[in-house]
Design a protein around this motif. Sequence first.
Motif, mmCIF file in Angstrom:
data_model
loop_
_atom_site.group_PDB
_atom_site.id
_atom_site.type_symbol
_atom_site.label_atom_id
_atom_site.label_comp_id
_atom_site.label_asym_id
_atom_site.label_seq_id
_atom_site.Cartn_x
_atom_site.Cartn_y
_atom_site.Cartn_z
ATOM 1 N N PHE A 13 0.797 -1.398 -0.324
ATOM 2 C CA PHE A 13 -0.014 0.132 -0.019
ATOM 3 C C PHE A 13 0.738 1.411 0.326
ATOM 4 C CE2 PHE A 13 -2.254 3.680 1.809
ATOM 5 C CZ PHE A 13 -2.563 3.694 0.989
ATOM 6 N N ALA A 14 1.567 1.109 1.277
ATOM 7 C CA ALA A 14 2.788 2.403 0.420
ATOM 8 C C ALA A 14 3.515 2.285 -0.174
ATOM 9 C CB ALA A 14 3.379 1.944 1.508
ATOM 10 N N ARG A 15 3.488 1.791 -1.327
ATOM 11 C CA ARG A 15 4.142 1.977 -2.976
ATOM 12 C C ARG A 15 3.336 2.961 -3.695
ATOM 13 N NH1 ARG A 15 6.839 -1.700 -6.339
ATOM 14 N NH2 ARG A 15 7.264 0.043 -7.069
ATOM 15 N N VAL A 16 1.371 1.764 -3.506
ATOM 16 C CA VAL A 16 0.970 2.632 -4.250
ATOM 17 C C VAL A 16 0.490 4.311 -3.525
ATOM 18 C CG1 VAL A 16 -1.810 2.352 -4.808
ATOM 19 C CG2 VAL A 16 -1.082 0.477 -4.404
ATOM 20 N N LEU A 17 0.393 4.654 -2.456
ATOM 21 C CA LEU A 17 0.194 5.776 -2.334
ATOM 22 C C LEU A 17 1.436 6.767 -2.563
ATOM 23 C CD1 LEU A 17 -0.617 7.874 -0.313
ATOM 24 C CD2 LEU A 17 0.118 7.034 1.566
ATOM 25 N N ASP A 18 2.573 5.870 -2.736
ATOM 26 C CA ASP A 18 3.432 7.192 -3.091
ATOM 27 C C ASP A 18 3.118 7.265 -4.720
ATOM 28 O OD1 ASP A 18 5.442 7.127 -1.084
ATOM 29 O OD2 ASP A 18 6.011 5.573 -1.161
ATOM 30 N N CYS A 19 3.385 6.316 -5.490
ATOM 31 C CA CYS A 19 2.461 6.652 -6.793
ATOM 32 C C CYS A 19 1.872 7.319 -7.405
ATOM 33 C CB CYS A 19 2.296 5.451 -7.452
ATOM 34 S SG CYS A 19 1.722 4.935 -9.075
ATOM 35 N N LEU A 20 0.368 6.774 -6.391
ATOM 36 C CA LEU A 20 -0.476 8.372 -7.138
ATOM 37 C C LEU A 20 -0.368 9.573 -6.187
ATOM 38 C CD1 LEU A 20 -3.455 5.701 -5.067
ATOM 39 C CD2 LEU A 20 -2.943 6.095 -7.547
ATOM 40 N N SER A 21 0.808 9.813 -5.504
ATOM 41 C CA SER A 21 1.171 10.798 -4.926
ATOM 42 C C SER A 21 1.982 11.355 -6.319
ATOM 43 C CB SER A 21 1.329 10.881 -3.379
ATOM 44 O OG SER A 21 0.529 10.833 -2.613
ATOM 45 N N ALA A 22 2.879 10.525 -6.516
ATOM 46 C CA ALA A 22 3.810 11.210 -7.668
ATOM 47 C C ALA A 22 2.903 12.103 -8.659
ATOM 48 C CB ALA A 22 5.214 10.183 -8.233
ATOM 49 N N PHE A 23 1.911 10.724 -9.177
ATOM 50 C CA PHE A 23 1.019 11.083 -9.938
ATOM 51 C C PHE A 23 0.485 12.622 -9.485
ATOM 52 C CE2 PHE A 23 0.978 7.410 -12.335
ATOM 53 C CZ PHE A 23 1.008 7.476 -13.409
ATOM 54 N N ALA A 24 -0.110 13.099 -9.109
ATOM 55 C CA ALA A 24 -0.781 14.368 -8.225
ATOM 56 C C ALA A 24 -0.036 15.029 -7.641
ATOM 57 C CB ALA A 24 -1.638 13.895 -6.724
ATOM 58 N N GLY A 25 1.635 14.977 -7.744
ATOM 59 C CA GLY A 25 2.420 15.851 -7.147
ATOM 60 C C GLY A 25 2.342 16.700 -6.263
ATOM 61 N N ARG A 26 2.066 16.439 -5.063
ATOM 62 C CA ARG A 26 1.952 16.097 -3.508
ATOM 63 C C ARG A 26 2.077 14.842 -2.319
ATOM 64 N NH1 ARG A 26 -2.753 17.264 -0.138
ATOM 65 N NH2 ARG A 26 -4.976 16.474 -1.925
ATOM 66 N N PRO A 27 2.012 15.027 -1.658
ATOM 67 C CA PRO A 27 1.831 13.676 -0.408
ATOM 68 C C PRO A 27 0.067 13.359 -0.353
ATOM 69 C CG PRO A 27 3.023 15.055 0.705
ATOM 70 C CD PRO A 27 2.967 15.765 -0.751
ATOM 71 N N LEU A 28 -0.516 12.652 -0.601
ATOM 72 C CA LEU A 28 -2.023 12.267 -0.584
ATOM 73 C C LEU A 28 -1.885 11.669 0.458
ATOM 74 C CD1 LEU A 28 -2.397 11.548 -4.659
ATOM 75 C CD2 LEU A 28 -3.065 13.678 -3.018
ATOM 76 N N ASP A 29 -3.638 11.935 1.318
ATOM 77 C CA ASP A 29 -3.653 10.288 2.909
ATOM 78 C C ASP A 29 -5.246 9.920 2.066
ATOM 79 O OD1 ASP A 29 -5.697 12.815 2.719
ATOM 80 O OD2 ASP A 29 -4.321 13.356 4.597
ATOM 81 N N VAL A 30 -5.457 9.135 2.967
ATOM 82 C CA VAL A 30 -6.257 7.995 3.091
ATOM 83 C C VAL A 30 -7.401 8.749 4.270
ATOM 84 C CG1 VAL A 30 -6.992 5.670 3.800
ATOM 85 C CG2 VAL A 30 -5.071 6.201 3.068
ATOM 86 N N ASP A 31 -8.460 8.765 3.391
ATOM 87 C CA ASP A 31 -10.079 9.295 4.325
ATOM 88 C C ASP A 31 -10.535 7.688 5.025
ATOM 89 O OD1 ASP A 31 -12.775 9.358 5.358
ATOM 90 O OD2 ASP A 31 -12.933 10.763 3.593
ATOM 91 N N GLU A 32 -9.609 7.579 6.846
ATOM 92 C CA GLU A 32 -9.968 7.103 7.261
ATOM 93 C C GLU A 32 -11.520 6.185 7.439
ATOM 94 O OE1 GLU A 32 -7.884 5.066 8.144
ATOM 95 O OE2 GLU A 32 -5.612 5.768 8.026
ATOM 96 N N GLU A 33 -12.291 7.125 7.527
ATOM 97 C CA GLU A 33 -13.932 7.015 7.741
ATOM 98 C C GLU A 33 -13.778 6.443 5.940
ATOM 99 O OE1 GLU A 33 -15.993 10.244 10.482
ATOM 100 O OE2 GLU A 33 -14.534 10.437 8.809
#
Length: 428
Positions: A132-152
Motif C-alpha cells: 500500500f505504501a508503494r501505491v500511495l507513493d505512486c498516486l502522490s507522485a502522479f498528483a505531485g503532492r503527498p496524498l493521504d487516506v480518508d480513514e472513515e
Amino acid sequence: MDPVTDSLNEIHRRFAALRDGRVADYIPQLALADPDDFGIALVSMSGHTYRAGRTDSAFTIQSVSKPFVYALALSDLGARETLRHVGVEPSGNAFNAISLEPGTGRPANPMINAGAIATTALVRADGPAERFARVLDCLSAFAGRPLDVDEEVYASEAATGDHNRALAYLMRSAGSLRTDPAEAADTYFRQCAVRVTAVDLAVMAATLANGGRNPVTGVRVVAEPDAVRTLAVMATCGMYDAAGQWLLDVGLPAKSGVSGGLIAASPARFGIAVHSPPLDPSGNPVRAVAALGEMSERFDLHIMHNSGLHAATVTGAERVERDGRTIGVVTAQGSLEFTETEALLYALQGLTPPTPGRLVLDLTAVSTVLPGPATALVAVLADLVERGHRVAVAAQLVFEEAGETRPRTWEVFDSREDALEWVAGDGD
Ligand code: GLN
C-alpha cells in the motif's frame, strides 16, 4: 483575459443546473457527499492549472485510482507479465461484474473492480504494508503532492465490501490472484479511499497525457510506453459499459469513480478532471460526462480528429543560387515524427535533380527526431550521396545516433550558411 478559464466557467455554469443522477450509497460514507459539489480543473502540458467551481473539495479517488496503479504494475512487471494476470478487453459489463476469463480466471481488464484488485496485488512488495505504501507513493507522485487516506471512507467500505472480497476469493480459487484474497481486497479498499481534489486528479491525468512525466513537478513517474498503454486501456475500458459510446461521443481516454470523479487525458495537450457526485446508471458522474462532452466538441478534442498539427513542419522547399550553382534546400522545424518526416522526405525528393546535384537539409530549428524517422532520414541521405549528390545537413542535434544504420557519408554543419557554402563548392 483568460479564455481557458472563461470556457471552463461557462461550461460549469451550464451544467451546474443539471440535477439528474444519484449519489452512490452502497459505501455508506459516500452517501454523505454534497450533490451540489461541482468542480472542473485542467492542467496543461506546461503545468498551468485552470479551475472552475469547487476544485478544492476533498473526496476519495475510488476507481479513478485504477489506471495509475495499472501503470505502476506495468512499471514493476512489464507489459507481457502484467497481461498474463489482467486482460485488456472491454467487458461491456458493470464496474463490479464478475468478468473472469473462463479457464484462467483472468479478469477482463484493470478498470473493472476484479481487474483492479488483481492489479493492486501485482504491485511488488514485501507484504501488504509495503504494497500500500508503494501505491500511495505512486498516486502522490502522479498528483505531485503527498496524498493521504480518508480513514472513515476506508472503514466504511471495508465493513461493507463483501462483493469485492467475493471477487477476490473467486479469482484466488481460479488461480489468477497472486496474494491472499482478504489482503488484496483490503489494499484495494485503502487505495480507493485515498483523498484527492479535482486539481489533484487533473495533474494526475496531465501526467498520463504528458507521457508519464508530471508537468507540474517535472518528475518522471512512469516510462512513456507504460503511460501510453494505460491511456489505451482507459480509452477502451475506462467508462465501464458506456465505454463505446463515450469513445464515440467524447473521444478521450477517461476514467470515472463512484465518488463522482472523472478524469480525461488529451494526449500531449492537457489533463482534465471533473468532480460531481451524482452518477448515471453506468456509474459515471452525470455533470462530468456532460461537461467533457461539451469540451470535446467545442475544442475538437476527439483523438480521431485530425488537428492538422503537422502542417507547419516543412517551412521551406526552394532552389537557391550560390556561386553559380543551384542548390535544393529543404527547411524544417519542430519535432520529427512519422507524419513530419514523411512531409520532409517528400519535399526533399521534389528538389532532387535526376542527375547528381546539390542539396541542403536545414534542420537547425528541429528539436527532436524519433528513432524510426531518424533511421528513414539516415537511409535517404546515404542513398543520395551514393547516387553522387553533394549533400549537407545543418543541425544542432545528432540525429544519426538514433537511426545509425550506415556510416555517415554526408556533411553536417552547425549553421545553414556553412552548409550552403560547402555544398556550393567542390572541395572537402
Ligand atoms: N471502491 C469502489 C468499489 O470497489 C470503487 C468503484 C468505483 O469507483 N467505480 O466498489
